[in-house]
Write a protein that holds these residues in place. Sequence first.
Motif, PDB file in Angstrom:
ATOM      1  N   VAL A   1     -15.287 -14.167 -95.503  1.00  0.00           N
ATOM      2  CA  VAL A   1     -15.113 -15.152 -96.487  1.00  0.00           C
ATOM      3  C   VAL A   1     -16.309 -15.371 -97.260  1.00  0.00           C
ATOM      4  O   VAL A   1     -17.145 -15.449 -96.765  1.00  0.00           O
ATOM      5  N   MET A   2     -16.130 -16.464 -98.441  1.00  0.00           N
ATOM      6  CA  MET A   2     -16.861 -17.422 -98.819  1.00  0.00           C
ATOM      7  C   MET A   2     -16.547 -19.055 -98.164  1.00  0.00           C
ATOM      8  O   MET A   2     -15.861 -19.037 -98.124  1.00  0.00           O
TER       9      MET A   2
ATOM     10  N   TYR B   1     -13.339 -10.814-104.308  1.00  0.00           N
ATOM     11  CA  TYR B   1     -13.506 -12.394-104.185  1.00  0.00           C
ATOM     12  C   TYR B   1     -13.083 -12.541-105.125  1.00  0.00           C
ATOM     13  O   TYR B   1     -12.882 -14.016-106.082  1.00  0.00           O
ATOM     14  N   ARG B   2     -12.619 -11.789-106.558  1.00  0.00           N
ATOM     15  CA  ARG B   2     -12.726 -11.875-107.797  1.00  0.00           C
ATOM     16  C   ARG B   2     -13.834 -13.134-108.600  1.00  0.00           C
ATOM     17  O   ARG B   2     -13.034 -14.291-109.311  1.00  0.00           O
ATOM     18  N   VAL B   3     -14.897 -13.078-108.436  1.00  0.00           N
ATOM     19  CA  VAL B   3     -15.546 -13.866-108.967  1.00  0.00           C
ATOM     20  C   VAL B   3     -16.740 -13.509-109.358  1.00  0.00           C
ATOM     21  O   VAL B   3     -17.040 -12.303-109.670  1.00  0.00           O
TER      22      VAL B   3
ATOM     23  N   LEU C   1     -23.804 -13.723-104.919  1.00  0.00           N
ATOM     24  CA  LEU C   1     -23.490 -13.976-104.053  1.00  0.00           C
ATOM     25  C   LEU C   1     -24.481 -14.062-103.079  1.00  0.00           C
ATOM     26  O   LEU C   1     -25.269 -13.179-103.004  1.00  0.00           O
TER      27      LEU C   1
ATOM     28  N   PHE D   1     -18.162  -6.937-102.844  1.00  0.00           N
ATOM     29  CA  PHE D   1     -17.639  -8.267-103.252  1.00  0.00           C
ATOM     30  C   PHE D   1     -17.772  -9.369-103.809  1.00  0.00           C
ATOM     31  O   PHE D   1     -16.319  -9.656-104.000  1.00  0.00           O
TER      32      PHE D   1
ATOM     33  N   GLY E   1      -8.996 -18.651 -96.418  1.00  0.00           N
ATOM     34  CA  GLY E   1      -9.130 -18.559 -98.116  1.00  0.00           C
ATOM     35  C   GLY E   1      -9.722 -16.946 -97.495  1.00  0.00           C
ATOM     36  O   GLY E   1      -8.976 -16.182 -96.545  1.00  0.00           O
ATOM     37  N   ARG E   2      -9.647 -15.861 -98.765  1.00  0.00           N
ATOM     38  CA  ARG E   2      -9.811 -14.833 -98.967  1.00  0.00           C
ATOM     39  C   ARG E   2     -10.839 -13.933 -98.064  1.00  0.00           C
ATOM     40  O   ARG E   2     -12.119 -14.600 -98.025  1.00  0.00           O
TER      41      ARG E   2
ATOM     42  N   LEU F   1     -21.752 -16.072 -98.455  1.00  0.00           N
ATOM     43  CA  LEU F   1     -21.132 -15.413 -97.996  1.00  0.00           C
ATOM     44  C   LEU F   1     -20.847 -15.651 -96.664  1.00  0.00           C
ATOM     45  O   LEU F   1     -21.901 -14.789 -96.106  1.00  0.00           O
TER      46      LEU F   1
ATOM     47  N   ALA G   1     -12.516  -9.939 -97.184  1.00  0.00           N
ATOM     48  CA  ALA G   1     -13.073  -8.685 -97.643  1.00  0.00           C
ATOM     49  C   ALA G   1     -13.566  -8.301 -95.989  1.00  0.00           C
ATOM     50  O   ALA G   1     -13.825  -9.200 -94.871  1.00  0.00           O
TER      51      ALA G   1
END
Length: 102
Positions: A31-32, A82-84, A88, A78, A57-58, A47, A60
């Motif tokens: 998770v983030m 996480y669509r960022v 990271l 990643f 949270g989302r 991460l 992966a």
Amino acid sequence: MSGRTHARACPERTCVGCRERAAKTDLLRIVMAEGEGAEGSGKGVRLVPDPRGTLPGRGAYVHPALVCLDMAVRRRAFLRAYRVRGPLDTTDLSRYVEQAQP
């Protein structure tokens, strides 16, 4: 009989590193977490491993192996998961995977 089996289906997830499907229990959830970076370089996105799968949270999923982790970082998987945008911090994650390997 209805033809149904009494065995429960095991949920599967895809490893973002090697793109192979595996049982959810065989993969490591990641998770983030926003806040202080590992080096204290200010506010950043890092991460964090979630072995129990309870952090909010989302998530992966990746195999708990350095090969899959390196492949996910190299492929920027990643960032897509996480669509960022932007870098990271994976130091906590790589440290956890190194310690978990036999």
